[in-house]
Scaffold this motif. Sequence first.
Motif, PDB file in Angstrom:
ATOM      1  N   ASN A 161     -12.022  17.576   2.489  1.00  0.00           N
ATOM      2  CA  ASN A 161     -11.185  17.142   1.279  1.00  0.00           C
ATOM      3  C   ASN A 161     -11.288  17.888  -0.060  1.00  0.00           C
ATOM      4  N   LEU A 196     -16.135   1.935   6.568  1.00  0.00           N
ATOM      5  CA  LEU A 196     -15.869   2.644   7.788  1.00  0.00           C
ATOM      6  C   LEU A 196     -16.976   3.736   7.610  1.00  0.00           C
ATOM      7  N   ASN A 197     -17.155   4.352   6.514  1.00  0.00           N
ATOM      8  CA  ASN A 197     -18.273   5.592   6.596  1.00  0.00           C
ATOM      9  C   ASN A 197     -19.708   5.238   6.940  1.00  0.00           C
ATOM     10  N   LEU A 233     -10.306  -0.240  -0.213  1.00  0.00           N
ATOM     11  CA  LEU A 233     -11.906   0.318  -0.481  1.00  0.00           C
ATOM     12  C   LEU A 233     -12.633   0.033   1.135  1.00  0.00           C
ATOM     13  N   VAL A 234     -11.746   0.366   1.943  1.00  0.00           N
ATOM     14  CA  VAL A 234     -12.541   0.229   3.357  1.00  0.00           C
ATOM     15  C   VAL A 234     -13.266   1.507   3.703  1.00  0.00           C
ATOM     16  N   SER A 235     -13.130   2.450   3.055  1.00  0.00           N
ATOM     17  CA  SER A 235     -13.921   3.801   3.257  1.00  0.00           C
ATOM     18  C   SER A 235     -15.269   3.533   3.281  1.00  0.00           C
ATOM     19  N   ARG A 263      -8.560  11.433  -7.517  1.00  0.00           N
ATOM     20  CA  ARG A 263      -9.361  12.648  -6.747  1.00  0.00           C
ATOM     21  C   ARG A 263      -8.688  13.934  -6.520  1.00  0.00           C
ATOM     22  N   ASP A 292     -18.287   6.569  -0.913  1.00  0.00           N
ATOM     23  CA  ASP A 292     -17.958   6.701   0.488  1.00  0.00           C
ATOM     24  C   ASP A 292     -17.999   8.450   1.057  1.00  0.00           C
ATOM     25  N   ALA A 293     -18.808   9.155   0.213  1.00  0.00           N
ATOM     26  CA  ALA A 293     -19.017  10.458   0.240  1.00  0.00           C
ATOM     27  C   ALA A 293     -20.021  10.939   1.223  1.00  0.00           C
ATOM     28  N   GLU A 330     -16.011  14.390   2.998  1.00  0.00           N
ATOM     29  CA  GLU A 330     -15.858  15.036   1.663  1.00  0.00           C
ATOM     30  C   GLU A 330     -15.585  16.437   1.493  1.00  0.00           C
ATOM     31  N   GLN A 361      -3.728   7.631   7.376  1.00  0.00           N
ATOM     32  CA  GLN A 361      -4.595   8.035   6.565  1.00  0.00           C
ATOM     33  C   GLN A 361      -6.146   7.848   7.552  1.00  0.00           C
ATOM     34  N   ILE A 362      -6.012   7.050   8.479  1.00  0.00           N
ATOM     35  CA  ILE A 362      -7.205   6.898   9.180  1.00  0.00           C
ATOM     36  C   ILE A 362      -7.295   7.411  10.425  1.00  0.00           C
ATOM     37  N   HIS A 384      -5.161  -0.354  -3.075  1.00  0.00           N
ATOM     38  CA  HIS A 384      -6.334   0.112  -2.125  1.00  0.00           C
ATOM     39  C   HIS A 384      -7.040  -0.567  -1.717  1.00  0.00           C
ATOM     40  N   HIS A 391      -7.364   8.147  -4.100  1.00  0.00           N
ATOM     41  CA  HIS A 391      -7.113   9.649  -3.222  1.00  0.00           C
ATOM     42  C   HIS A 391      -6.439  10.352  -4.430  1.00  0.00           C
ATOM     43  N   TYR A 409     -15.926   4.918  -7.309  1.00  0.00           N
ATOM     44  CA  TYR A 409     -14.840   4.930  -6.432  1.00  0.00           C
ATOM     45  C   TYR A 409     -13.559   5.444  -7.518  1.00  0.00           C
ATOM     46  N   PHE A 430       0.982  -1.157   0.172  1.00  0.00           N
ATOM     47  CA  PHE A 430       0.081   0.251   0.045  1.00  0.00           C
ATOM     48  C   PHE A 430       0.892   1.247   0.235  1.00  0.00           C
TER      49      PHE A 430
HETATM   50  P1  FAD Z   1      -7.073   3.831   1.108  1.00  0.00           P
HETATM   51  O1  FAD Z   1      -6.214   4.950   0.180  1.00  0.00           O
HETATM   52  O2  FAD Z   1      -6.809   2.493   1.162  1.00  0.00           O
HETATM   53  O3  FAD Z   1      -6.908   4.361   2.574  1.00  0.00           O
HETATM   54  C1  FAD Z   1      -7.159   3.933   3.952  1.00  0.00           C
HETATM   55  C2  FAD Z   1      -8.225   4.827   4.389  1.00  0.00           C
HETATM   56  O4  FAD Z   1      -7.705   5.811   5.100  1.00  0.00           O
HETATM   57  C3  FAD Z   1      -9.475   5.080   3.567  1.00  0.00           C
HETATM   58  O5  FAD Z   1     -10.710   4.078   3.754  1.00  0.00           O
HETATM   59  C4  FAD Z   1      -9.977   6.269   4.470  1.00  0.00           C
HETATM   60  O6  FAD Z   1     -11.030   5.710   5.471  1.00  0.00           O
HETATM   61  C5  FAD Z   1      -8.597   7.005   5.073  1.00  0.00           C
HETATM   62  N1  FAD Z   1      -8.397   8.281   4.153  1.00  0.00           N
HETATM   63  C6  FAD Z   1      -7.461   8.248   3.416  1.00  0.00           C
HETATM   64  N2  FAD Z   1      -7.061   9.445   3.017  1.00  0.00           N
HETATM   65  C7  FAD Z   1      -8.146  10.085   3.777  1.00  0.00           C
HETATM   66  C8  FAD Z   1      -8.516  11.552   3.790  1.00  0.00           C
HETATM   67  N3  FAD Z   1      -7.952  12.495   2.953  1.00  0.00           N
HETATM   68  N4  FAD Z   1      -9.544  11.990   4.400  1.00  0.00           N
HETATM   69  C9  FAD Z   1     -10.258  10.939   4.942  1.00  0.00           C
HETATM   70  N5  FAD Z   1     -10.085   9.857   5.064  1.00  0.00           N
HETATM   71  C10 FAD Z   1      -9.131   9.469   4.401  1.00  0.00           C
HETATM   72  N6  FAD Z   1     -12.498   9.908   1.735  1.00  0.00           N
HETATM   73  C11 FAD Z   1     -13.898   9.705   2.053  1.00  0.00           C
HETATM   74  O7  FAD Z   1     -13.828   8.613   2.907  1.00  0.00           O
HETATM   75  N7  FAD Z   1     -15.045   9.912   1.728  1.00  0.00           N
HETATM   76  C12 FAD Z   1     -15.132  10.959   0.785  1.00  0.00           C
HETATM   77  O8  FAD Z   1     -15.938  11.722   0.552  1.00  0.00           O
HETATM   78  C13 FAD Z   1     -13.762  11.749   0.243  1.00  0.00           C
HETATM   79  N8  FAD Z   1     -13.662  12.402  -0.625  1.00  0.00           N
HETATM   80  C14 FAD Z   1     -12.641  13.056  -1.135  1.00  0.00           C
HETATM   81  C15 FAD Z   1     -12.579  14.203  -2.004  1.00  0.00           C
HETATM   82  C16 FAD Z   1     -11.399  14.576  -2.609  1.00  0.00           C
HETATM   83  C17 FAD Z   1     -11.222  15.876  -3.373  1.00  0.00           C
HETATM   84  C18 FAD Z   1     -10.151  14.048  -2.212  1.00  0.00           C
HETATM   85  C19 FAD Z   1      -8.811  14.552  -2.469  1.00  0.00           C
HETATM   86  C20 FAD Z   1     -10.041  13.021  -1.205  1.00  0.00           C
HETATM   87  C21 FAD Z   1     -11.189  12.552  -0.783  1.00  0.00           C
HETATM   88  N9  FAD Z   1     -11.304  11.494   0.281  1.00  0.00           N
HETATM   89  C22 FAD Z   1     -12.627  11.051   0.822  1.00  0.00           C
HETATM   90  C23 FAD Z   1      -9.946  10.891   0.868  1.00  0.00           C
HETATM   91  C24 FAD Z   1      -9.644   9.266  -0.052  1.00  0.00           C
HETATM   92  O9  FAD Z   1      -9.505   9.703  -1.303  1.00  0.00           O
HETATM   93  C25 FAD Z   1     -10.419   8.360   0.185  1.00  0.00           C
HETATM   94  O10 FAD Z   1     -10.632   7.987   1.594  1.00  0.00           O
HETATM   95  C26 FAD Z   1     -10.061   7.122  -0.372  1.00  0.00           C
HETATM   96  O11 FAD Z   1      -9.710   7.323  -1.681  1.00  0.00           O
HETATM   97  C27 FAD Z   1     -11.025   5.822  -0.091  1.00  0.00           C
HETATM   98  O12 FAD Z   1     -10.267   4.524  -0.708  1.00  0.00           O
HETATM   99  P2  FAD Z   1      -9.632   3.411   0.126  1.00  0.00           P
HETATM  100  O13 FAD Z   1     -10.508   3.182   1.111  1.00  0.00           O
HETATM  101  O14 FAD Z   1      -9.256   2.436  -1.062  1.00  0.00           O
HETATM  102  O15 FAD Z   1      -8.369   4.420   0.890  1.00  0.00           O
END
Ligand code: FAD
Length: 508
Positions: A402, A268-269, A263-265, A365, A393-394, A399, A302-303, A261, A362, A359, A245
């Motif tokens: 971010n 979690l959310n 996709l735990v978001s 996005r 996850d938004a 959201e 990240q978490i 990645h 990060h 999806y 990762f």
């Molecule tokens: P991984 O990359 O595997 O990361 C692990 C976990 O870390 C995520 O599941 C998440 O819970 C947490 N995490 C990582 N980065 C962030 C961050 N910047 N803020 C909060 N938590 C984070 N995340 C959301 O959960 N909901 C959103 O609506 C959201 N909107 C975003 C909008 C923009 C413009 C940007 C730049 C980022 C946003 N993120 C958001 C943060 C991040 O992009 C996602 O959490 C992540 O892509 C989720 O995929 P994953 O579970 O595979 O994450």
Amino acid sequence: MSRLILVLGDQLSETLSALKSARKGEDTVVMAEVADETAYVRHHPKKIALIFAAMRKFAQTLKEDGWTVAYTQFDDTDNAGSIVGELLRRAEQFEAQEILATEPGEWRLINALKYAPLKVHILPDDRFIASHKEFEDWAEGRKQLRMEYFYRDMRRKTGLLMEGDQPAEGKWNFDHDNRKPAPDEITFEGPLRFEPDDVVNDVLDLVDARFANHFGALRPFWFATTRAQALEQLDHFVAHGLAKFGDFQDAMLNDNRFLYHGLVSTSLNIGLLTPLEVCAAAAKAYDDGKAPINAVEGFIRQIIGWREYVRGIYFLEGADYASRNALGHTRDLPQVYWGGATGMNCMAKAVGQTQEEAYAHHIQRLMVTGNFALLAGIDPTQVHEWYLAVYADAFEWVEAPNTVGMSQFADGGIIASKPYVSSGAYINRMSDYCKSCSYSVSKKTGEGACPFNLLYWHFLDRHRDRFSNNARMGNMYRTWDRMDEERRETVLTEADALLSRLDAGESI
Ligand code: FAD
Ligand code: DLZ
Ligand code: SF4
């Protein structure tokens, strides 16, 4: 005295504060699929399906556990259409005098509950590591609210990756070892996928019938919709994806949407997993020698770092946060965000997978769709509403900071110390997108020049007053100022022409 217990679509946790304070057998849990919640933005069909399916299954679990649940399905004829409307209806039906609710993740709903003609007790949402009070105390008196320092406090508080009072392996942050460019081969096959069962199939039919005109593909649908599935998905990620990762966290590939990645978001959310159990699973992989420190520290940061920090900012800053526009950007969101034709391969890939998966990771996005919107001067409220709608996850508490803060600098620099802008060179370094693009990343001007290259300088030039004294941006301005005047004129003229084409609704 009869009471109602409100459980919202992103509060699907048996440990929810409202449930913990309720009396099983006496109180009635209220859950409702309502039009208002599907309509404050036009959510991606997969997101609506995820929430409805997970809500229905959670209600079933509660019933099996002995709770009385009053559940309203979207098409029920007496559905009042809003959360407050449903509470009023159920209060009358059950002759309830009081409502217990856990604080919603959005000011809009918090205020709706506060001003409802009902006696509503709003309890703190304690599914997070930091309470509002702890974040406020941390923020008090600080000139800058940098995530890194908050994160260290969260490490100390949770004891995650700590050796006594010192960070594991002597450093708080191993980002220096991360962020490698896209690898040739990915060994993780992506998140575990779940076949739709009867409950999911019913919901898919409903969403198909009612929300088919929303942006996004409903099928195939494979998200985790129960806690058991979410735990399975987490285990799968920890066993097969976590170790790499960190290395490839920022990489992007044409032919791989998830890379490493997990996709735990989504889980979690909506409350199927807790942040601490996710981090504990990652920390265990480190303790067992199955994942290196750079991966595990990066993931945990990240978490307990970013996720908690952005929530703190959202609630600290107040209800107007999502509508801020510090840079005065007013351009309408172009059609490319809704799948309109484009020659820009990076945008087509990021938007295309968003459309299909609800999806994107990060860096897609932040540095593709977010970077483009910021460089092009798009109205941040429209950008915010897009992100809130299209990602499964938004929810606004996570959201908006971010998008409005980190990505669009529209909060004036509370979250980001400098705007996240880059030319095409960054995207080229971190992905294989540019190799199959109709633009040329190495061209700075002229026919076929990468739009990011033109807009990057346009952004810096038009915001010179605000950013030229920012110590972290000095090099960028020095490079711009070193270019001869004629070249600068060409860049700005071509960028203006590109923006005019966007304004005219032409594809770029
Ligand atoms: P991984 O990359 O595997 O990361 C692990 C976990 O870390 C995520 O599941 C998440 O819970 C947490 N995490 C990582 N980065 C962030 C961050 N910047 N803020 C909060 N938590 C984070 N995340 C959301 O959960 N909901 C959103 O609506 C959201 N909107 C975003 C909008 C923009 C413009 C940007 C730049 C980022 C946003 N993120 C958001 C943060 C991040 O992009 C996602 O959490 C992540 O892509 C989720 O995929 P994953 O579970 O595979 O994450
Ligand atoms: C996102 C969403 C959707 C689409 N539908 C519902 C719903 O019908 N019922 C419900 O209780 N919650 C839903 N949600 C989640 C809420 O919008 C969410 O609780 C708020 O945005 C606060 O985070
Ligand atoms: Fe994106 Fe520019 Fe690369 Fe094309 S050349 S993929 S527009 S960064």
